[in-house]
Design an enzyme around this catalytic site. Structure first.
Site, PDB file in Angstrom:
ATOM      1  N   ASN A  83       0.863  -1.181   0.000  1.00 33.42           N
ATOM      2  CA  ASN A  83       0.000   0.000   0.000  1.00 33.42           C
ATOM      3  C   ASN A  83       0.904   1.237   0.000  1.00 33.42           C
ATOM      4  O   ASN A  83       1.517   1.552   1.011  1.00 33.42           O
ATOM      5  CB  ASN A  83      -0.887  -0.035   1.254  1.00 33.42           C
ATOM      6  N   LYS A 143       0.035   4.277  -0.209  1.00 38.47           N
ATOM      7  CA  LYS A 143      -0.615   5.444   0.422  1.00 38.47           C
ATOM      8  C   LYS A 143      -0.419   6.691  -0.456  1.00 38.47           C
ATOM      9  O   LYS A 143      -0.346   6.569  -1.671  1.00 38.47           O
ATOM     10  CB  LYS A 143      -0.089   5.640   1.838  1.00 38.47           C
ATOM     11  N   HIS A 196      -9.229   0.752   5.172  1.00 34.43           N
ATOM     12  CA  HIS A 196      -7.944   0.986   5.843  1.00 34.43           C
ATOM     13  C   HIS A 196      -8.160   1.909   7.042  1.00 34.43           C
ATOM     14  O   HIS A 196      -8.969   2.829   6.999  1.00 34.43           O
ATOM     15  CB  HIS A 196      -6.946   1.610   4.857  1.00 34.43           C
ATOM     16  N   GLU A 205      -6.568   4.320   8.151  1.00 35.84           N
ATOM     17  CA  GLU A 205      -6.395   5.762   7.880  1.00 35.84           C
ATOM     18  C   GLU A 205      -7.657   6.335   7.238  1.00 35.84           C
ATOM     19  O   GLU A 205      -8.023   7.487   7.484  1.00 35.84           O
ATOM     20  CB  GLU A 205      -5.159   5.968   6.985  1.00 35.84           C
ATOM     21  N   GLU A 212      -5.202  -5.464  10.605  1.00 35.42           N
ATOM     22  CA  GLU A 212      -4.170  -4.456  10.828  1.00 35.42           C
ATOM     23  C   GLU A 212      -4.424  -3.743  12.154  1.00 35.42           C
ATOM     24  O   GLU A 212      -5.211  -2.790  12.209  1.00 35.42           O
ATOM     25  CB  GLU A 212      -4.206  -3.421   9.700  1.00 35.42           C
ATOM     26  N   GLY A 262       2.619   1.813  10.837  1.00 31.56           N
ATOM     27  CA  GLY A 262       3.532   2.937  10.677  1.00 31.56           C
ATOM     28  C   GLY A 262       4.213   3.349  11.965  1.00 31.56           C
ATOM     29  O   GLY A 262       4.829   4.415  12.042  1.00 31.56           O
ATOM     30  N   SER A 307       3.730  -2.662  10.292  1.00 33.34           N
ATOM     31  CA  SER A 307       5.190  -2.641  10.459  1.00 33.34           C
ATOM     32  C   SER A 307       5.870  -3.955  10.092  1.00 33.34           C
ATOM     33  O   SER A 307       6.829  -4.367  10.735  1.00 33.34           O
ATOM     34  CB  SER A 307       5.562  -2.207  11.888  1.00 33.34           C
TER      35      SER A 307
HETATM   36  C1  PEP Z   1      -0.562  -0.168   6.225  1.00 35.27           C
HETATM   37  O1  PEP Z   1      -0.703   1.041   6.148  1.00 35.27           O
HETATM   38  O2  PEP Z   1      -1.417  -0.915   5.736  1.00 35.27           O
HETATM   39  C2  PEP Z   1       0.623  -0.668   6.904  1.00 35.27           C
HETATM   40  C3  PEP Z   1       0.621  -1.921   7.290  1.00 35.27           C
HETATM   41  O3  PEP Z   1       1.648   0.213   7.101  1.00 35.27           O
HETATM   42  P1  PEP Z   1       3.099  -0.111   7.721  1.00 35.27           P
HETATM   43  O4  PEP Z   1       3.583  -1.379   7.078  1.00 35.27           O
HETATM   44  O5  PEP Z   1       3.937   1.063   7.371  1.00 35.27           O
HETATM   45  O6  PEP Z   1       2.898  -0.276   9.189  1.00 35.27           O
END
Ligand code: PEP
Length: 249
Positions: free
Chosen positions: A9, A11, A94, A96, A166, A172, A212
């Site tokens: 992703n 973003k 997601h 966000e 998630e 992040g 992460s």
């Molecule tokens: C995400 O935004 O779906 C995500 C998993 O981000 P990150 O890997 O940076 O934690």
């Protein structure tokens, strides 16, 4: 048999030139695993990315879409618009989008219906916040997110859905759920599916972990029996890191 999937992703990162560069670098990587690979660039670069990767083993997917077919929704993009440029998969829900754009279980249920009506596969994201986990409510939160947005569907629809757990506290932040925490939640999600839709739907569902994931921890997380891949944010922006994760299977 369910598929292993690693989806990047991007973003709101990468303009057109940066998208071209990263795609060139991705094409230079070698895949040694059986995982399906996807990348999700921003809307402005979807068409270009799709064209560039036509002959390659990387699917280009969208990060979001609106639930309406068309109309007065300034700034939005519909399922049929995505379909018209060849996009076959969309990420929905997601954290966000939920946090910054007020997406709710109810609006996501409408997006889910619109995607499926247009024959678009969904990577459906959900996960608890840190306060939920501290209070021991993570399973209840996840169960309600899944049930509210997806459990109006018939069993057949789940063939076009991939789930992505998630935990918000791990996105992040550099903080990763331990492989055991991921496994426990994935097993709970699969059981939740099995309880309503039966073992066939549950066993065939790919459940991705996101939060992460990096080359250093991917193998251990993907080694868990109910973890079928990853949704990758930060590490998807570097071709070598992304492919180290893809090849962790
Ligand atoms: C995400 O935004 O779906 C995500 C998993 O981000 P990150 O890997 O940076 O934690």
């Amino acid at each position: 048999m369910r598929k292993n999937i690693v989806a990047g992703n991007w973003k709101m990162n990468n303009d057109l030139a940066q998208t071209e560069t990263l795609i060139t670098q991705l094409k230079g990587q070698t895949k040694t695993s059986n995982a399906e690979v996807m990348i999700a660039p921003s809307f402005t670069n979807l068409w270009h990315a799709f064209q560039s990767l036509r002959q390659d083993d990387i699917e280009v997917v969208a990060q979001n879409m609106h639930f309406a077919e068309n109309g007065a929704y300034t700034g939005e993009v519909s399922a049929s618009m995505l379909k018209s440029i060849g996009i076959q998969t969309v990420i929905l829900g997601h954290s966000e989008r939920r946090a910054y754009f007020n997406e709710t279980d109810a609006s996501l249920a409408k997006k889910v219906d619109a995607a499926l009506t247009n024959d678009i596969r969904i990577i459906f994201c959900f996960g608890e916040e840190l306060a939920d986990r501290k209070a021991g409510n993570e399973e209840a939160v996840v169960e309600s997110q899944i049930k509210n947005a997806l459990f109006h569907l018939g069993a057949e629809a789940f063939k076009n859905i991939v789930l992505a757990y998630e935990p918000v506290w791990a996105i992040g932040t550099g903080e990763t759920a331990s492989p055991e925490q991921a496994q426990d939640m994935h097993a709970f999600i699969r059981k939740t599916l099995a309880d309503t839709y039966g073992n066939e739907v549950a066993d065939n569902m790919s459940i991705l972990y996101g939060g992460s994931v990096k080359p250093a921890n991917a193998k251990e997380i993907f080694g868990k029996p109910d973890v079928d891949g990853g949704l990758i944010g930060g590490a998807a922006l570097k071709a070598e890191d992304f492919y180290a994760i893809v090849n962790a299977f």
